[in-house]
Enzyme design. Structure first.
Site, PDB file in Angstrom:
ATOM      1  N   CYS A 133      15.924  25.755   2.837  1.00  0.00           N
ATOM      2  CA  CYS A 133      15.508  27.151   2.653  1.00  0.00           C
ATOM      3  C   CYS A 133      16.699  28.085   2.832  1.00  0.00           C
ATOM      4  O   CYS A 133      17.834  27.709   2.532  1.00  0.00           O
ATOM      5  CB  CYS A 133      14.369  27.501   3.609  1.00  0.00           C
ATOM      6  N   ASP A 202      10.536  30.060  11.743  1.00  0.00           N
ATOM      7  CA  ASP A 202       9.667  31.237  11.669  1.00  0.00           C
ATOM      8  C   ASP A 202       8.931  31.434  12.977  1.00  0.00           C
ATOM      9  O   ASP A 202       8.555  32.544  13.341  1.00  0.00           O
ATOM     10  CB  ASP A 202       8.659  31.104  10.531  1.00  0.00           C
TER      11      ASP A 202
HETATM   12  C1  RUB Z   1      12.103  31.611   5.281  1.00  0.00           C
HETATM   13  C2  RUB Z   1      12.299  30.486   6.245  1.00  0.00           C
HETATM   14  C3  RUB Z   1      13.495  30.575   7.150  1.00  0.00           C
HETATM   15  C4  RUB Z   1      13.070  31.242   8.473  1.00  0.00           C
HETATM   16  C5  RUB Z   1      14.264  31.588   9.336  1.00  0.00           C
HETATM   17  O1  RUB Z   1      10.832  31.550   4.660  1.00  0.00           O
HETATM   18  O2  RUB Z   1      11.501  29.579   6.378  1.00  0.00           O
HETATM   19  O3  RUB Z   1      13.986  29.302   7.446  1.00  0.00           O
HETATM   20  O4  RUB Z   1      12.355  32.424   8.203  1.00  0.00           O
HETATM   21  O5  RUB Z   1      15.053  32.534   8.671  1.00  0.00           O
HETATM   22  P1  RUB Z   1      10.453  32.669   3.564  1.00  0.00           P
HETATM   23  P2  RUB Z   1      16.039  33.497   9.484  1.00  0.00           P
HETATM   24  O6  RUB Z   1      11.498  32.628   2.505  1.00  0.00           O
HETATM   25  O7  RUB Z   1       9.100  32.260   3.091  1.00  0.00           O
HETATM   26  O8  RUB Z   1      10.418  34.000   4.295  1.00  0.00           O
HETATM   27  O9  RUB Z   1      16.954  32.603  10.279  1.00  0.00           O
HETATM   28  O10 RUB Z   1      16.766  34.264   8.417  1.00  0.00           O
HETATM   29  O11 RUB Z   1      15.218  34.375  10.367  1.00  0.00           O
END
Ligand code: RUB
Length: 331
Positions: A133, A202
């Site tokens: 991701c 998340d």
């Molecule tokens: C984003 C996702 C990321 C976490 C952490 O999912 O799963 O790994 O949110 O991100 P989506 P961060 O694209 O559905 O929002 O480290 O930037 O907080």
């Protein structure tokens, strides 16, 4: 007062994933509360509080999984509500919200920097890293390791169905890091090459389970099989206080259109398309969680929760015990 269009637009941008990633969602919500507060034109503090509650609800109803969102809103709203008896006028109330939002955003950015610094020390020269991701916390570690002069290589998954992996490879390539994009289904084949998995989160539950983009748990399972270590990069505001009393983290189910467009789906009959956006990786498949306060084993998540959210947890426990009393007296 009605909620301004600017706030509705921000909520729609979060819902439609034009603003995405748990950390960014949290900072955007903090900014939205600050903006809503500035746009408030009335003079009654009570009405202002009701209005701010309404704005909070609209923001909270955008995406259900990222715990950073309620944690950011709580950070700001609890400061307002805790001081409600002492507030003289509307300007004082607005100043509390403004300062709390600024503080949250500042802490959040600092946390990312610290996670980068702490996590990069765990990366060895020559390491091949796999990420999934698009996580700013995971990227902060990878980019910092590169800046420290470590020779690293990264594999990034496409991350279907929304392809956030394409953002990841672009960012890393622009930093001059060697990066390869792979289909999600290629993970077991390439795991032999990988030294470390680094992903974001998340939400983190009290038992150390990690909720992150769908597919993370499969990667962790495959890494476990191959004896490859799995690191999760997460700010402390990704930890979920409600899980201490046994609440579950809601897994967002998004529109089937993201998996197969409507016009194509109409060619198939009697088919239901599911699109869960996140999954849960059990703590046994996570080697460590890298937070701005240091590296912890997933089993120590409860300690972070007690330290950072002890006051919310006490509140939950108090509510539960008064519900029990009510049950006894109504029986
Ligand atoms: C984003 C996702 C990321 C976490 C952490 O999912 O799963 O790994 O949110 O991100 P989506 P961060 O694209 O559905 O929002 O480290 O930037 O907080």
């Amino acid at each position: 007062m009605r909620v301004p269009n600017e706030i509705i637009k921000i909520a729609n941008d979060i819902r439609g994933m034009r603003i995405r990633g748990a950390g960014r969602i949290a900072r955007t919500a903090a900014n939205a509360l600050k903006l809503a507060s500035e746009l408030y034109e009335g003079t009654s503090v009570n009405e202002y509080v009701n209005y701010m509650r309404k704005v909070s609800d609209i923001l909270l109803n955008t995406r259900p999984t990222a715990v950073s969102l309620p944690n950011a809103i709580n950070f700001i709203m609890s400061r307002l509500l805790r001081n409600i008896d002492k507030i003289g006028d509307i300007n004082e109330a607005k100043a509390i919200v403004r300062n709390a939002a600024d503080e949250f955003i500042k802490r959040s950015k600092k946390a990312l920097e610290l996670i980068g610094e702490i996590g990069a020390r765990r990366i060895r020269d020559g390491d091949i890293i796999l990420t999934h991701c698009n996580s700013s916390a995971a990227l902060s570690i990878i980019i910092r390791a590169h800046e420290m002069g470590k020779d690293i290589r990264v594999f990034a998954t496409e991350t279907r169905p929304r392809f956030q992996g394409l953002i990841t490879v672009k960012v890393l390539a622009e930093k001059g890091i060697r990066v390869s994009l792979v289909p999600d289904s290629a993970i077991r084949l390439i795991m032999k090459k990988i030294d470390k998995v680094i992903v974001g989160a998340d939400a983190i539950a009290a038992n150390g389970a990690v909720v992150n983009k769908i597919g993370t748990s499969q990667i962790a399972l495959i890494a476990h099989e191959a004896r490859v270590r799995v690191f999760v990069a997460a700010e402390t505001y990704k930890f979920s206080p409600a899980t201490v009393i046994g609440e579950l983290i809601t897994i967002e189910e998004r529109s089937p259109d993201e998996v197969i467009p409507k016009e194509k789906l109409s060619k198939y009959v009697r088919i239901k398309v599911r699109n869960p956006a996140f999954d849960v990786t059990p703590p046994e498949y996570v080697d460590a969680i890298i937070t701005e306060q240091g590296i912890i084993p997933p089993q120590a998540a409860i300690l972070i929760l007690k330290e950072e959210y002890g006051w919310i947890i006490k509140d939950y426990l108090f509510k539960l015990s008064s519900e029990d009393e009510e049950e006894v007296t109504t029986k």
